[in-house]
Design a protein around this motif. Structure first.
Motif, PDB file in Angstrom:
ATOM      1  N   ASP A 171      70.294  58.509  56.790  1.00  0.00           N
ATOM      2  CA  ASP A 171      70.011  59.013  58.091  1.00  0.00           C
ATOM      3  C   ASP A 171      69.690  60.290  58.542  1.00  0.00           C
ATOM      4  O   ASP A 171      70.689  60.970  57.609  1.00  0.00           O
ATOM      5  CB  ASP A 171      71.004  58.642  59.179  1.00  0.00           C
ATOM      6  N   ASN A 172      69.059  60.996  58.369  1.00  0.00           N
ATOM      7  CA  ASN A 172      68.399  62.279  58.653  1.00  0.00           C
ATOM      8  C   ASN A 172      68.917  63.175  59.538  1.00  0.00           C
ATOM      9  O   ASN A 172      67.885  63.987  60.306  1.00  0.00           O
ATOM     10  CB  ASN A 172      66.280  62.857  58.412  1.00  0.00           C
ATOM     11  N   ALA A 173      69.795  62.434  59.428  1.00  0.00           N
ATOM     12  CA  ALA A 173      70.553  63.606  60.747  1.00  0.00           C
ATOM     13  C   ALA A 173      69.987  63.371  62.022  1.00  0.00           C
ATOM     14  O   ALA A 173      70.378  64.994  63.113  1.00  0.00           O
ATOM     15  CB  ALA A 173      70.574  64.846  60.451  1.00  0.00           C
ATOM     16  N   SER A 174      69.566  61.775  62.529  1.00  0.00           N
ATOM     17  CA  SER A 174      69.431  62.360  63.752  1.00  0.00           C
ATOM     18  C   SER A 174      70.747  62.373  65.078  1.00  0.00           C
ATOM     19  O   SER A 174      71.846  62.505  65.041  1.00  0.00           O
ATOM     20  CB  SER A 174      69.418  60.261  63.893  1.00  0.00           C
ATOM     21  N   THR A 175      69.971  61.616  66.225  1.00  0.00           N
ATOM     22  CA  THR A 175      70.883  63.269  67.803  1.00  0.00           C
ATOM     23  C   THR A 175      70.877  61.842  68.460  1.00  0.00           C
ATOM     24  O   THR A 175      71.545  62.108  69.199  1.00  0.00           O
ATOM     25  CB  THR A 175      70.295  64.146  67.927  1.00  0.00           C
ATOM     26  N   ASP A 176      70.316  60.843  68.086  1.00  0.00           N
ATOM     27  CA  ASP A 176      70.173  59.294  68.861  1.00  0.00           C
ATOM     28  C   ASP A 176      71.891  58.718  68.381  1.00  0.00           C
ATOM     29  O   ASP A 176      72.282  59.622  67.474  1.00  0.00           O
ATOM     30  CB  ASP A 176      69.149  59.151  68.684  1.00  0.00           C
ATOM     31  N   ASP A 177      71.015  57.687  69.002  1.00  0.00           N
ATOM     32  CA  ASP A 177      72.417  56.664  68.444  1.00  0.00           C
ATOM     33  C   ASP A 177      72.970  55.692  67.468  1.00  0.00           C
ATOM     34  O   ASP A 177      72.707  54.946  67.525  1.00  0.00           O
ATOM     35  CB  ASP A 177      73.311  55.323  69.663  1.00  0.00           C
ATOM     36  N   THR A 178      71.682  56.761  66.646  1.00  0.00           N
ATOM     37  CA  THR A 178      72.196  55.302  65.562  1.00  0.00           C
ATOM     38  C   THR A 178      72.759  54.859  64.151  1.00  0.00           C
ATOM     39  O   THR A 178      72.835  54.115  64.247  1.00  0.00           O
ATOM     40  CB  THR A 178      70.575  56.930  64.206  1.00  0.00           C
ATOM     41  N   THR A 179      74.552  56.291  64.290  1.00  0.00           N
ATOM     42  CA  THR A 179      75.108  55.662  63.836  1.00  0.00           C
ATOM     43  C   THR A 179      75.557  54.460  64.138  1.00  0.00           C
ATOM     44  O   THR A 179      76.422  53.733  63.576  1.00  0.00           O
ATOM     45  CB  THR A 179      76.197  57.050  64.141  1.00  0.00           C
ATOM     46  N   ALA A 180      75.623  54.918  65.529  1.00  0.00           N
ATOM     47  CA  ALA A 180      76.308  53.133  66.850  1.00  0.00           C
ATOM     48  C   ALA A 180      75.474  52.423  66.531  1.00  0.00           C
ATOM     49  O   ALA A 180      75.849  50.847  66.363  1.00  0.00           O
ATOM     50  CB  ALA A 180      76.270  53.215  67.685  1.00  0.00           C
TER      51      ALA A 180
END
Length: 331
Positions: free
Chosen positions: A49-58
């Motif tokens: 994950d290239n430091a996403s600011t959306d809900d990618t981690t979730a």
């Protein structure tokens, strides 16, 4: 599937799918859902994950219990581009002990038997590219051969296949590259300095210098993101962005170093290749994106590419393992 590439000797559990994503959790979810439906599945799935600011981690967390294989999640501190993401993804997969590493962006989905199709060729080749369907279901044509002296893709390399079911290539595409760890050990990781563009072409070329690299007549991926394009009949041009325009010219500096380091740099023809690349991007601006603003990014790329090309301290990515001693067999 013919007997000559029946897949004997390939264990899906030794393969890792390495995905790079950035602020496209919806597309990533679709890709991961397609992996759930795969038969067989790989031993690992690595997500960078290239430091996403959306809900990618979730989204990633929501798939941990249903993916059906081990999931490794690496969240970068900053956006390292596709180049940095694939370099990290391949590093993690290699350190996991993966025999095969299958690279892909987040804007594709895997055909259910895609890994079986790729694995069927694994006993014969060590750098393999499968085919993919475009967003509309049509057959996507990828320019699988480079003109090395000019440093540009050959746009009209034959698209068809003969009875062998494959064509030799001297390029690569990180949207589907399937590569053996032995080759990665010899040529090193993808170079993160590219950020985006030319990184996979150069990496595939380096691989083709160590082994017979092929594109096979197997559809294994489907693109899930629609891209505006100009249909030229036989081929098409996709829309681009200011960042791509900058890096496609800047990274000619890195490409020049790689060609020079491997004895393949031809100054006049490479310069002409850079000129043709510039003209192609102008055509893309006018006929695909219907605008003329954006040329400043091309000129910035040329300027910064020249600085890179003149950098006396530049060195290629190192191999991951020492070369065989003299007299010992190599690939």
């Amino acid at each position: 599937m013919t007997e000559q590439h029946s897949g004997s000797g390939f264990d899906p559990a030794t393969a890792t799918i390495a995905i790079v994503t950035y602020n496209r959790s919806g597309l990533l979810s679709r890709l991961l859902s397609s992996i759930v439906e795969m038969d067989p599945r790989p031993g690992h799935v690595v997500i960078v994950d290239n430091a996403s600011t959306d809900d990618t981690t979730a989204v990633v967390d929501s798939f941990r219990d249903r993916l059906g294989t081990e999931l490794v999640y690496r969240r970068m501190e900053t956006n390292t581009g596709g180049s940095g993401g694939f370099s990290e993804g391949m590093r993690v997969a290699y350190e996991l002990g993966s025999e095969w590493i299958w690279l892909m962006d987040d804007d594709v989905e895997v055909i259910p038997d895609g890994l079986a199709k790729m694995g069927a060729w694994a006993p014969r080749f060590k750098s393999i590219q499968g085919r993919r369907y475009d967003y509309d279901g049509s057959e996507f044509y990828w320019q699988y051969r480079l003109s090395i002296p000019f440093g540009i893709p050959i746009p009209f390399a034959p698209a068809g296949f003969d009875a062998s079911g494959y064509r030799e290539m001297n390029s690569g595409c990180f949207e589907g590259m399937f590569i053996h760890r032995d080759i990665v050990a010899q040529i090193g990781l993808p170079d993160p300095r590219f950020f985006i563009y030319w990184d996979d072409s150069v990496y595939g070329w380096l691989a083709s210098r160590r082994t017979t690299a092929v594109i096979v007549d197997e559809f294994v991926l489907r693109r899930t993101r629609e891209i505006r394009q100009w249909d030229m009949g036989i081929r098409h041009l996709n829309a681009s962005s200011d960042a791509y325009r900058y890096y496609i010219m800047r990274n000619r500096g890195h490409m020049k170093h790689y060609f020079r380091a491997n004895g393949a740099y031809r100054p006049v023809r490479f310069w002409l290749g850079s000129g043709l690349t510039f003209v192609k991007e102008l055509i893309r601006l006018v006929f695909v994106e219907r605008k003329v603003r954006g040329t400043s990014n091309l000129f910035r790329g040329i300027r910064d590419g020249r600085k890179i090309a003149k950098d006396a301290a530049w060195r290629p990515m190192p191999p991951l393992e020492a070369a065989p001693a003299e007299g010992q067999p190599s690939l």
